[in-house]
Design a protein around this motif. Structure first.
Motif, mmCIF file in Angstrom:
data_model
loop_
_atom_site.group_PDB
_atom_site.id
_atom_site.type_symbol
_atom_site.label_atom_id
_atom_site.label_comp_id
_atom_site.label_asym_id
_atom_site.label_seq_id
_atom_site.Cartn_x
_atom_site.Cartn_y
_atom_site.Cartn_z
ATOM 1 N N GLU A 61 0.857 -1.183 0.000
ATOM 2 C CA GLU A 61 0.000 0.000 0.000
ATOM 3 C C GLU A 61 0.896 1.237 0.000
ATOM 4 O O GLU A 61 1.210 1.783 1.036
ATOM 5 C CB GLU A 61 -0.895 0.010 1.235
ATOM 6 C CG GLU A 61 -1.870 -1.127 1.296
ATOM 7 C CD GLU A 61 -2.672 -1.123 2.579
ATOM 8 O OE1 GLU A 61 -2.848 -0.044 3.196
ATOM 9 O OE2 GLU A 61 -3.109 -2.213 2.974
ATOM 10 N N CYS A 63 2.005 5.115 -0.665
ATOM 11 C CA CYS A 63 1.411 6.446 -0.676
ATOM 12 C C CYS A 63 2.541 7.446 -0.916
ATOM 13 O O CYS A 63 3.554 7.407 -0.224
ATOM 14 C CB CYS A 63 0.704 6.734 0.644
ATOM 15 S SG CYS A 63 -0.185 8.297 0.619
ATOM 16 N N THR A 94 -6.382 12.857 4.921
ATOM 17 C CA THR A 94 -7.025 12.240 3.759
ATOM 18 C C THR A 94 -5.996 11.873 2.703
ATOM 19 O O THR A 94 -5.108 12.653 2.369
ATOM 20 C CB THR A 94 -8.064 13.204 3.152
ATOM 21 O OG1 THR A 94 -9.015 13.540 4.153
ATOM 22 C CG2 THR A 94 -8.773 12.572 1.974
ATOM 23 N N HIS A 95 -6.147 10.664 2.168
ATOM 24 C CA HIS A 95 -5.330 10.206 1.050
ATOM 25 C C HIS A 95 -6.196 10.240 -0.209
ATOM 26 O O HIS A 95 -7.399 10.008 -0.151
ATOM 27 C CB HIS A 95 -4.828 8.779 1.308
ATOM 28 C CG HIS A 95 -3.832 8.703 2.415
ATOM 29 N ND1 HIS A 95 -4.183 8.452 3.718
ATOM 30 C CD2 HIS A 95 -2.495 8.861 2.421
ATOM 31 C CE1 HIS A 95 -3.110 8.454 4.474
ATOM 32 N NE2 HIS A 95 -2.058 8.693 3.709
ATOM 33 N N LEU A 97 -6.609 9.048 -4.377
ATOM 34 C CA LEU A 97 -6.238 8.099 -5.406
ATOM 35 C C LEU A 97 -6.270 8.809 -6.753
ATOM 36 O O LEU A 97 -7.295 9.377 -7.131
ATOM 37 C CB LEU A 97 -7.244 6.945 -5.396
ATOM 38 C CG LEU A 97 -6.781 5.591 -5.874
ATOM 39 C CD1 LEU A 97 -5.564 5.127 -5.096
ATOM 40 C CD2 LEU A 97 -7.907 4.590 -5.723
ATOM 41 N N HIS A 110 -0.365 0.914 -7.970
ATOM 42 C CA HIS A 110 -1.149 -0.260 -7.610
ATOM 43 C C HIS A 110 -1.148 -1.207 -8.800
ATOM 44 O O HIS A 110 -1.473 -0.793 -9.917
ATOM 45 C CB HIS A 110 -2.574 0.161 -7.242
ATOM 46 C CG HIS A 110 -3.348 -0.939 -6.614
ATOM 47 N ND1 HIS A 110 -3.993 -1.886 -7.350
ATOM 48 C CD2 HIS A 110 -3.548 -1.253 -5.302
ATOM 49 C CE1 HIS A 110 -4.589 -2.737 -6.544
ATOM 50 N NE2 HIS A 110 -4.335 -2.375 -5.286
ATOM 51 N N THR A 115 -2.954 2.894 -10.244
ATOM 52 C CA THR A 115 -3.219 4.158 -9.560
ATOM 53 C C THR A 115 -2.146 4.394 -8.502
ATOM 54 O O THR A 115 -1.375 3.493 -8.176
ATOM 55 C CB THR A 115 -4.597 4.145 -8.868
ATOM 56 O OG1 THR A 115 -4.627 3.067 -7.931
ATOM 57 C CG2 THR A 115 -5.716 3.999 -9.879
ATOM 58 N N CYS A 117 -1.666 6.371 -4.581
ATOM 59 C CA CYS A 117 -2.239 7.076 -3.439
ATOM 60 C C CYS A 117 -1.327 8.268 -3.142
ATOM 61 O O CYS A 117 -0.097 8.136 -3.166
ATOM 62 C CB CYS A 117 -2.290 6.115 -2.249
ATOM 63 S SG CYS A 117 -2.791 6.886 -0.717
ATOM 64 N N ASN A 119 -0.726 11.925 -0.631
ATOM 65 C CA ASN A 119 -1.079 12.702 0.560
ATOM 66 C C ASN A 119 -0.216 13.961 0.578
ATOM 67 O O ASN A 119 0.941 13.920 0.173
ATOM 68 C CB ASN A 119 -0.840 11.874 1.827
ATOM 69 C CG ASN A 119 -1.326 12.564 3.076
ATOM 70 O OD1 ASN A 119 -0.829 13.620 3.428
ATOM 71 N ND2 ASN A 119 -2.286 11.975 3.744
ATOM 72 N N LEU A 181 -9.802 7.589 2.255
ATOM 73 C CA LEU A 181 -9.225 7.497 0.908
ATOM 74 C C LEU A 181 -10.293 7.946 -0.083
ATOM 75 O O LEU A 181 -11.376 7.373 -0.143
ATOM 76 C CB LEU A 181 -8.787 6.071 0.597
ATOM 77 C CG LEU A 181 -8.214 5.827 -0.790
ATOM 78 C CD1 LEU A 181 -6.909 6.595 -0.989
ATOM 79 C CD2 LEU A 181 -7.992 4.349 -1.018
ATOM 80 N N SER A 183 -11.133 8.650 -4.021
ATOM 81 C CA SER A 183 -10.721 8.428 -5.396
ATOM 82 C C SER A 183 -11.077 9.651 -6.245
ATOM 83 O O SER A 183 -12.224 10.075 -6.275
ATOM 84 C CB SER A 183 -11.426 7.187 -5.961
ATOM 85 O OG SER A 183 -11.118 7.063 -7.336
#
Length: 187
Positions: A61, A63, A94-95, A97, A110, A115, A117, A119, A181, A183
């Motif tokens: 995962e 970011c 908040t993150h 996508l 990903h 995609t 993530c 921040n 998260l 999008s």
């Protein structure tokens, strides 16, 4: 493992520089995030990425932690709608996508939907790391044997990570929280 005891609101630049140097030299570092302690890797990570993936034994995962929206636009495609949402979000944990650009290595996207993530950094320690690195960095939650690592105290986490990471930025107790998260794909 090198330990850096850094004040969370007024970080000592000498210690922060030493921690950033570890990240620059492809070392795996635990750092404080508003949602708990996480792993930090450079964008050029090879050895530390392998080390983090071996720890997690899970689908990673990643970011990307950036200092502002213009830096995000280097690594992700931002529409007008996404830009407005990024600017207006009050919750700094908040993150988002987004679709990556070619400037971001494919190893950090990903694998299924291509995609990333993102921040925006806002804590003094995270902003300090980005300023010293003069680049964004990759953040990952801490997983052990396929499960997210739960800890009751910073000392418990520090002892667990003792021989598994190269550096640990200790900034006091930070309770584990989940971050929202959002999008922003296809508006």
């Amino acid at each position: 493992m090198e330990k850096f005891y850094i004040h969370p609101d007024n970080p000592q630049m000498r210690l922060l520089t030493q921690a950033a140097d570890l990240i620059k030299s492809d070392q795996l570092v635990v750092y404080p995030d508003p949602t708990g302690y996480r792993l930090a890797l450079s964008l050029d990570a090879k050895q530390s990425l392998t080390q983090a993936l071996r720890l997690s034994q899970n689908e990673p995962e990643f970011c990307l932690i950036c200092r502002n929206i213009s830096e995000i636009s280097t690594f992700a495609t931002i529409s007008d709608f996404a830009h407005r949402i990024l600017k207006s979000t009050d919750d700094k944990t908040t993150h988002f996508l987004l679709s990556p650009t070619k400037a971001l290595s494919k190893k950090f996207t990903h694998p299924n939907d291509k995609t990333i993530c993102i921040n925006i950094a806002y804590t003094p320690i995270t902003l300090g790391l980005i300023e010293i690195l003069d680049a964004p960095f990759i953040s990952m939650p801490i997983y052990m044997n396929g499960e997210k690592l739960e800890y009751d105290s910073i000392y418990e986490l520090e002892m667990t990570m003792e021989n598994l990471v190269d550096g640990f930025i200790h900034a006091g107790e930070i309770p584990l929280k989940t971050s929202p998260l959002i999008s922003l794909l296809n508006d």
